[in-house]
Write a protein that holds these residues in place. Structure first.
Motif, PDB file in Angstrom:
ATOM      1  N   ALA A 206     112.190  70.098  24.252  1.00  0.00           N
ATOM      2  CA  ALA A 206     112.660  71.177  25.121  1.00  0.00           C
ATOM      3  C   ALA A 206     113.563  72.150  24.359  1.00  0.00           C
ATOM      4  CB  ALA A 206     113.396  70.594  26.320  1.00  0.00           C
ATOM      5  N   MET A 207     114.438  71.626  23.493  1.00  0.00           N
ATOM      6  CA  MET A 207     115.300  72.502  22.698  1.00  0.00           C
ATOM      7  C   MET A 207     114.462  73.373  21.767  1.00  0.00           C
ATOM      8  SD  MET A 207     118.273  71.644  19.883  1.00  0.00           S
ATOM      9  CE  MET A 207     119.586  71.112  20.990  1.00  0.00           C
ATOM     10  N   HIS A 208     113.463  72.779  21.124  1.00  0.00           N
ATOM     11  CA  HIS A 208     112.575  73.566  20.265  1.00  0.00           C
ATOM     12  C   HIS A 208     111.930  74.703  21.049  1.00  0.00           C
ATOM     13  CE1 HIS A 208     112.466  71.632  16.337  1.00  0.00           C
ATOM     14  NE2 HIS A 208     112.488  70.447  16.921  1.00  0.00           N
ATOM     15  N   GLY A 209     111.512  74.412  22.267  1.00  0.00           N
ATOM     16  CA  GLY A 209     110.894  75.433  23.095  1.00  0.00           C
ATOM     17  C   GLY A 209     111.839  76.580  23.395  1.00  0.00           C
ATOM     18  N   GLU A 210     113.082  76.264  23.673  1.00  0.00           N
ATOM     19  CA  GLU A 210     114.061  77.314  23.947  1.00  0.00           C
ATOM     20  C   GLU A 210     114.343  78.158  22.711  1.00  0.00           C
ATOM     21  OE1 GLU A 210     116.426  75.095  27.619  1.00  0.00           O
ATOM     22  OE2 GLU A 210     117.471  75.441  25.718  1.00  0.00           O
ATOM     23  N   ILE A 211     114.426  77.507  21.556  1.00  0.00           N
ATOM     24  CA  ILE A 211     114.651  78.241  20.311  1.00  0.00           C
ATOM     25  C   ILE A 211     113.480  79.181  20.040  1.00  0.00           C
ATOM     26  CG2 ILE A 211     114.879  78.038  17.804  1.00  0.00           C
ATOM     27  CD1 ILE A 211     116.353  75.371  18.314  1.00  0.00           C
ATOM     28  N   ARG A 212     112.264  78.704  20.226  1.00  0.00           N
ATOM     29  CA  ARG A 212     111.088  79.561  20.017  1.00  0.00           C
ATOM     30  C   ARG A 212     111.127  80.777  20.935  1.00  0.00           C
ATOM     31  NH1 ARG A 212     108.339  74.616  19.513  1.00  0.00           N
ATOM     32  NH2 ARG A 212     107.669  74.685  21.695  1.00  0.00           N
ATOM     33  N   GLU A 213     111.566  80.576  22.169  1.00  0.00           N
ATOM     34  CA  GLU A 213     111.651  81.690  23.115  1.00  0.00           C
ATOM     35  C   GLU A 213     112.648  82.736  22.636  1.00  0.00           C
ATOM     36  OE1 GLU A 213     111.218  84.228  26.268  1.00  0.00           O
ATOM     37  OE2 GLU A 213     109.913  82.563  25.660  1.00  0.00           O
ATOM     38  N   VAL A 214     113.796  82.305  22.164  1.00  0.00           N
ATOM     39  CA  VAL A 214     114.802  83.251  21.665  1.00  0.00           C
ATOM     40  C   VAL A 214     114.283  83.977  20.432  1.00  0.00           C
ATOM     41  CG1 VAL A 214     117.108  83.480  20.673  1.00  0.00           C
ATOM     42  CG2 VAL A 214     116.733  81.991  22.648  1.00  0.00           C
ATOM     43  N   PHE A 215     113.656  83.249  19.517  1.00  0.00           N
ATOM     44  CA  PHE A 215     113.105  83.886  18.323  1.00  0.00           C
ATOM     45  C   PHE A 215     112.087  84.959  18.700  1.00  0.00           C
ATOM     46  CE2 PHE A 215     113.839  80.312  14.954  1.00  0.00           C
ATOM     47  CZ  PHE A 215     115.204  80.496  15.087  1.00  0.00           C
ATOM     48  N   ALA A 216     111.255  84.663  19.674  1.00  0.00           N
ATOM     49  CA  ALA A 216     110.248  85.635  20.116  1.00  0.00           C
ATOM     50  C   ALA A 216     110.920  86.885  20.677  1.00  0.00           C
ATOM     51  CB  ALA A 216     109.328  85.007  21.164  1.00  0.00           C
ATOM     52  N   ARG A 217     111.983  86.704  21.427  1.00  0.00           N
ATOM     53  CA  ARG A 217     112.703  87.852  21.980  1.00  0.00           C
ATOM     54  C   ARG A 217     113.367  88.660  20.877  1.00  0.00           C
ATOM     55  NH1 ARG A 217     115.686  85.447  27.468  1.00  0.00           N
ATOM     56  NH2 ARG A 217     113.877  84.303  28.257  1.00  0.00           N
ATOM     57  N   ILE A 218     113.925  87.973  19.881  1.00  0.00           N
ATOM     58  CA  ILE A 218     114.567  88.672  18.770  1.00  0.00           C
ATOM     59  C   ILE A 218     113.564  89.538  18.023  1.00  0.00           C
ATOM     60  CG2 ILE A 218     115.602  88.320  16.481  1.00  0.00           C
ATOM     61  CD1 ILE A 218     117.137  85.966  17.665  1.00  0.00           C
ATOM     62  N   ARG A 219     112.364  89.023  17.838  1.00  0.00           N
ATOM     63  CA  ARG A 219     111.350  89.794  17.116  1.00  0.00           C
ATOM     64  C   ARG A 219     110.980  91.076  17.845  1.00  0.00           C
ATOM     65  NH1 ARG A 219     109.479  84.514  15.624  1.00  0.00           N
ATOM     66  NH2 ARG A 219     108.193  84.331  17.491  1.00  0.00           N
ATOM     67  N   GLN A 220     111.205  91.115  19.147  1.00  0.00           N
ATOM     68  CA  GLN A 220     110.887  92.300  19.933  1.00  0.00           C
ATOM     69  C   GLN A 220     112.094  93.208  20.178  1.00  0.00           C
ATOM     70  OE1 GLN A 220     107.701  93.003  20.802  1.00  0.00           O
ATOM     71  NE2 GLN A 220     107.166  91.166  19.628  1.00  0.00           N
TER      72      GLN A 220
ATOM     73  N   HIS B  65     106.659  71.488  15.875  1.00  0.00           N
ATOM     74  CA  HIS B  65     108.035  71.929  16.087  1.00  0.00           C
ATOM     75  C   HIS B  65     108.756  72.346  14.804  1.00  0.00           C
ATOM     76  CE1 HIS B  65     107.637  70.905  20.220  1.00  0.00           C
ATOM     77  NE2 HIS B  65     107.586  69.600  20.024  1.00  0.00           N
ATOM     78  N   TYR B  66     108.826  71.454  13.832  1.00  0.00           N
ATOM     79  CA  TYR B  66     109.673  71.741  12.669  1.00  0.00           C
ATOM     80  C   TYR B  66     109.049  72.737  11.705  1.00  0.00           C
ATOM     81  CZ  TYR B  66     112.847  68.233  14.366  1.00  0.00           C
ATOM     82  OH  TYR B  66     113.745  67.555  15.154  1.00  0.00           O
ATOM     83  N   ASN B  67     107.762  72.625  11.426  1.00  0.00           N
ATOM     84  CA  ASN B  67     107.142  73.599  10.530  1.00  0.00           C
ATOM     85  C   ASN B  67     107.232  75.019  11.090  1.00  0.00           C
ATOM     86  OD1 ASN B  67     106.640  71.524   8.805  1.00  0.00           O
ATOM     87  ND2 ASN B  67     104.411  71.523   9.044  1.00  0.00           N
ATOM     88  N   PRO B  68     106.913  75.242  12.375  1.00  0.00           N
ATOM     89  CA  PRO B  68     107.086  76.590  12.915  1.00  0.00           C
ATOM     90  C   PRO B  68     108.529  77.071  12.904  1.00  0.00           C
ATOM     91  CG  PRO B  68     105.623  75.304  14.320  1.00  0.00           C
ATOM     92  CD  PRO B  68     106.225  74.349  13.336  1.00  0.00           C
ATOM     93  N   LEU B  69     109.473  76.154  13.107  1.00  0.00           N
ATOM     94  CA  LEU B  69     110.890  76.521  13.092  1.00  0.00           C
ATOM     95  C   LEU B  69     111.292  77.054  11.727  1.00  0.00           C
ATOM     96  CD1 LEU B  69     113.776  76.480  14.366  1.00  0.00           C
ATOM     97  CD2 LEU B  69     113.956  74.113  13.550  1.00  0.00           C
TER      98      LEU B  69
END
Length: 261
Positions: A35-49, A86-90
């Motif tokens: 779940a934490m990985h999912g939240e981090i991915r969401e923030v990263f996606a928003r930052i890219r935009q 999770h970790y490789n995409p992070l």
């Protein structure tokens, strides 16, 4: 773009062009869950935009940065899938981020969390912080890019010993070895990180992105190949608005006002 949200395992704060992402499971030493990985991915996606974001800081809540993976939130029969999903995409997201990424290591950074911190562009650590390759304690191998990053930072001999023994590296020693940028007193860590983040956020961030890409690519290129890459990236940098602004500011003896474009 709105970067904050209803996150359960991370906190997100934005000040001017700087975003602070705080791992926030302090009762579990900020260990990672799916779940934490999912939240981090969401923030990263928003930052890219979000063009207004010019620097990202990653830190931890409470007394530690992160103790790595939460073993209770793990399918022990599918560890390769966890690494791949999770970790490789992070790590790929951090190293390819279009803005500077700072790790503000406020305490222990163990396992995959240590390697996540070391994957950031610049690492500042509190004097009480430690970096631990703890994988051997449970019979695993380092992931999160640790076997790639560590030998390049501290040399093969030290990297091998750290991974095989799981010995903790205090922040001061990490600085001496060239593992991190700077070790600072605990009560100065946030202040020093804030100053650095603000400074980077006001620079020509596209040029900084090209710079960090060149430095990372240099690890697998010959000198001739790297010279060609520098030529190509220099051409790209010279086409930016920030280059024009920098030249005009220099010629007119004023401070440049970079926009990141």
């Amino acid at each position: 773009m709105k970067l904050d949200g209803d996150f359960q395992f991370i906190d997100v704060a934005q000040s001017d062009g700087v975003v602070w992402l705080t791992l926030s499971r302090p009762e579990k030493l900020n260990t990672f869950t799916a779940a934490m990985h999912g939240e981090i991915r969401e923030v990263f996606a928003r930052i890219r935009q979000a063009s207004e974001v010019r620097c990202l800081v990653i830190t931890g809540a409470g007394r530690g940065f992160s103790a790595g993976q939460d073993l209770a939130d793990l399918d022990l029969s599918a560890l390769a899938d966890v690494v791949e999903e999770h970790y490789n995409p992070l790590i790929r997201a951090i190293t390819s981020m279009h803005i500077p990424v700072i790790a503000c290591v406020n305490g222990v950074a163990a396992g995959a969390a240590a390697n996540m911190a070391l994957a950031c562009d610049i690492v500042l650590a509190a004097r009480s912080a430690k970096f631990i390759q703890s994988f051997n304690h449970v019979g695993l191998v380092p992931d999160g890019g640790g076997t790639w990053t560590l030998p390049r930072l501290v040399g093969l001999a030290r990297a091998t010993a750290l991974c095989m023994t799981g010995e903790a590296v205090p922040a001061e020693q990490a600085e001496q070895w060239g593992m991190i940028w700077r070790c600072v007193d605990d009560d100065k860590l946030i202040e020093e990180t804030t100053l650095l983040a603000d400074r980077l956020s006001k620079q020509a961030t596209t040029g900084l992105f090209y710079t960090k890409q060149l430095l990372r690519l240099s690890q697998t290129r010959t000198l001739d190949e790297q010279l060609n890459l520098e030529r190509d990236y220099q051409h790209s940098a010279s086409q930016t608005n920030d280059f024009a602004e920098g030249v005009d500011a220099f010629l007119n003896k004023r401070k440049p006002q970079f926009s990141g474009n």
